[in-house]
Scaffold this motif. Structure first.
Motif, PDB file in Angstrom:
ATOM      1  N   LEU A 186      -3.228   4.975  -2.355  1.00 45.15           N
ATOM      2  CA  LEU A 186      -4.271   5.819  -1.782  1.00 45.15           C
ATOM      3  C   LEU A 186      -3.928   7.260  -2.098  1.00 45.15           C
ATOM      4  CD1 LEU A 186      -4.394   3.126  -0.176  1.00 45.15           C
ATOM      5  CD2 LEU A 186      -5.224   4.435   1.728  1.00 45.15           C
ATOM      6  N   ILE A 187      -4.854   7.950  -2.769  1.00 47.77           N
ATOM      7  CA  ILE A 187      -4.605   9.316  -3.223  1.00 47.77           C
ATOM      8  C   ILE A 187      -5.659  10.260  -2.631  1.00 47.77           C
ATOM      9  CG2 ILE A 187      -4.337  10.804  -5.231  1.00 47.77           C
ATOM     10  CD1 ILE A 187      -3.875   8.242  -6.889  1.00 47.77           C
ATOM     11  N   GLU A 225      -7.717   9.714  13.056  1.00 48.88           N
ATOM     12  CA  GLU A 225      -7.204  10.722  12.121  1.00 48.88           C
ATOM     13  C   GLU A 225      -7.250  10.200  10.684  1.00 48.88           C
ATOM     14  OE1 GLU A 225      -3.396  13.707  11.548  1.00 48.88           O
ATOM     15  OE2 GLU A 225      -3.181  12.001  12.894  1.00 48.88           O
ATOM     16  N   PHE A 226      -6.901   8.933  10.499  1.00 44.88           N
ATOM     17  CA  PHE A 226      -6.960   8.328   9.168  1.00 44.88           C
ATOM     18  C   PHE A 226      -8.415   8.253   8.698  1.00 44.88           C
ATOM     19  CE2 PHE A 226      -7.391   4.940   6.133  1.00 44.88           C
ATOM     20  CZ  PHE A 226      -6.264   5.061   5.340  1.00 44.88           C
ATOM     21  N   ILE A 239      -2.168  11.798   3.479  1.00 47.37           N
ATOM     22  CA  ILE A 239      -2.454  10.478   4.059  1.00 47.37           C
ATOM     23  C   ILE A 239      -1.143   9.776   4.428  1.00 47.37           C
ATOM     24  CG2 ILE A 239      -2.583   8.949   2.043  1.00 47.37           C
ATOM     25  CD1 ILE A 239      -5.432   9.197   4.449  1.00 47.37           C
ATOM     26  N   ARG A 240      -0.063  10.107   3.728  1.00 43.22           N
ATOM     27  CA  ARG A 240       1.261   9.553   4.037  1.00 43.22           C
ATOM     28  C   ARG A 240       1.714  10.022   5.413  1.00 43.22           C
ATOM     29  NH1 ARG A 240       4.986  11.148  -0.301  1.00 43.22           N
ATOM     30  NH2 ARG A 240       4.678  13.183   0.568  1.00 43.22           N
ATOM     31  N   GLU A 241       1.442  11.281   5.735  1.00 41.50           N
ATOM     32  CA  GLU A 241       1.816  11.815   7.050  1.00 41.50           C
ATOM     33  C   GLU A 241       1.092  11.079   8.164  1.00 41.50           C
ATOM     34  OE1 GLU A 241       1.311  16.068   6.984  1.00 41.50           O
ATOM     35  OE2 GLU A 241       2.303  16.193   5.031  1.00 41.50           O
ATOM     36  N   ILE A 242      -0.163  10.745   7.950  1.00 34.96           N
ATOM     37  CA  ILE A 242      -0.938  10.029   8.961  1.00 34.96           C
ATOM     38  C   ILE A 242      -0.410   8.606   9.131  1.00 34.96           C
ATOM     39  CG2 ILE A 242      -3.222   9.114   9.531  1.00 34.96           C
ATOM     40  CD1 ILE A 242      -4.352  11.596   7.986  1.00 34.96           C
ATOM     41  N   ALA A 243      -0.119   7.946   8.023  1.00 33.50           N
ATOM     42  CA  ALA A 243       0.374   6.564   8.076  1.00 33.50           C
ATOM     43  C   ALA A 243       1.809   6.505   8.597  1.00 33.50           C
ATOM     44  CB  ALA A 243       0.295   5.930   6.692  1.00 33.50           C
ATOM     45  N   GLY A 244       2.550   7.594   8.423  1.00 35.31           N
ATOM     46  CA  GLY A 244       3.924   7.625   8.895  1.00 35.31           C
ATOM     47  C   GLY A 244       4.912   6.930   7.968  1.00 35.31           C
ATOM     48  N   ALA A 245       4.480   6.634   6.754  1.00 32.14           N
ATOM     49  CA  ALA A 245       5.356   5.978   5.778  1.00 32.14           C
ATOM     50  C   ALA A 245       4.810   6.212   4.384  1.00 32.14           C
ATOM     51  CB  ALA A 245       5.443   4.486   6.046  1.00 32.14           C
ATOM     52  N   VAL A 296       0.862  -1.178   0.000  1.00 38.55           N
ATOM     53  CA  VAL A 296       0.000   0.000   0.000  1.00 38.55           C
ATOM     54  C   VAL A 296       0.898   1.226   0.000  1.00 38.55           C
ATOM     55  CG1 VAL A 296      -1.804   1.278   1.214  1.00 38.55           C
ATOM     56  CG2 VAL A 296      -1.800  -1.227   1.262  1.00 38.55           C
ATOM     57  N   LYS A 297       0.649   2.109  -0.955  1.00 37.20           N
ATOM     58  CA  LYS A 297       1.407   3.355  -1.077  1.00 37.20           C
ATOM     59  C   LYS A 297       0.495   4.489  -0.637  1.00 37.20           C
ATOM     60  CE  LYS A 297       4.626   3.620  -4.422  1.00 37.20           C
ATOM     61  NZ  LYS A 297       5.232   3.886  -5.745  1.00 37.20           N
TER      62      LYS A 297
END
Length: 94
Positions: free
Chosen positions: A87-88, A44-45, A11-17, A5-6
């Motif tokens: 996820l965009i 938050e996600f 959303i990258r900031e929330i996932a932390g990766a 999952v990219k």
């Protein structure tokens, strides 16, 4: 099965990766993946994702192996071993 999952933009900031690999049960759909990610990353996600399969202008788009799920089977698109899900979130600017 393992899927990648990219996460892009906010959303990258929330996932932390930028990208993660998850071990999921066979038969998982994109909708199941969203529910899994909401549990994994919390409120938050969930807030950032909104209701992408119900909203007319969703806050989150999904690509599976480079194809928008709207051109596959929508949220019922079944995931397979080795799939890449991107996820965009919407992008703003001016």
């Amino acid at each position: 099965m393992k899927i990648n999952v990219k996460f892009l933009a906010s959303i990258r900031e929330i996932a932390g990766a930028h990208e993660m690999q998850f071990e999921l049960n066979s038969g998982y759909t994109v909708k199941d993946l969203l529910e899994f990610l909401e549990l994994r990353f919390g409120a938050e996600f969930k807030e950032a994702a909104g209701k992408p399969f119900e909203d007319e202008n969703p806050r989150l788009r999904f690509l599976v192996n480079g194809r928008d799920i709207d051109y596959l089977r929508g949220p019922g698109t079944e995931l397979k071993e080795g799939d890449l899900v991107v996820l965009i979130p919407p992008v703003g600017g001016g």
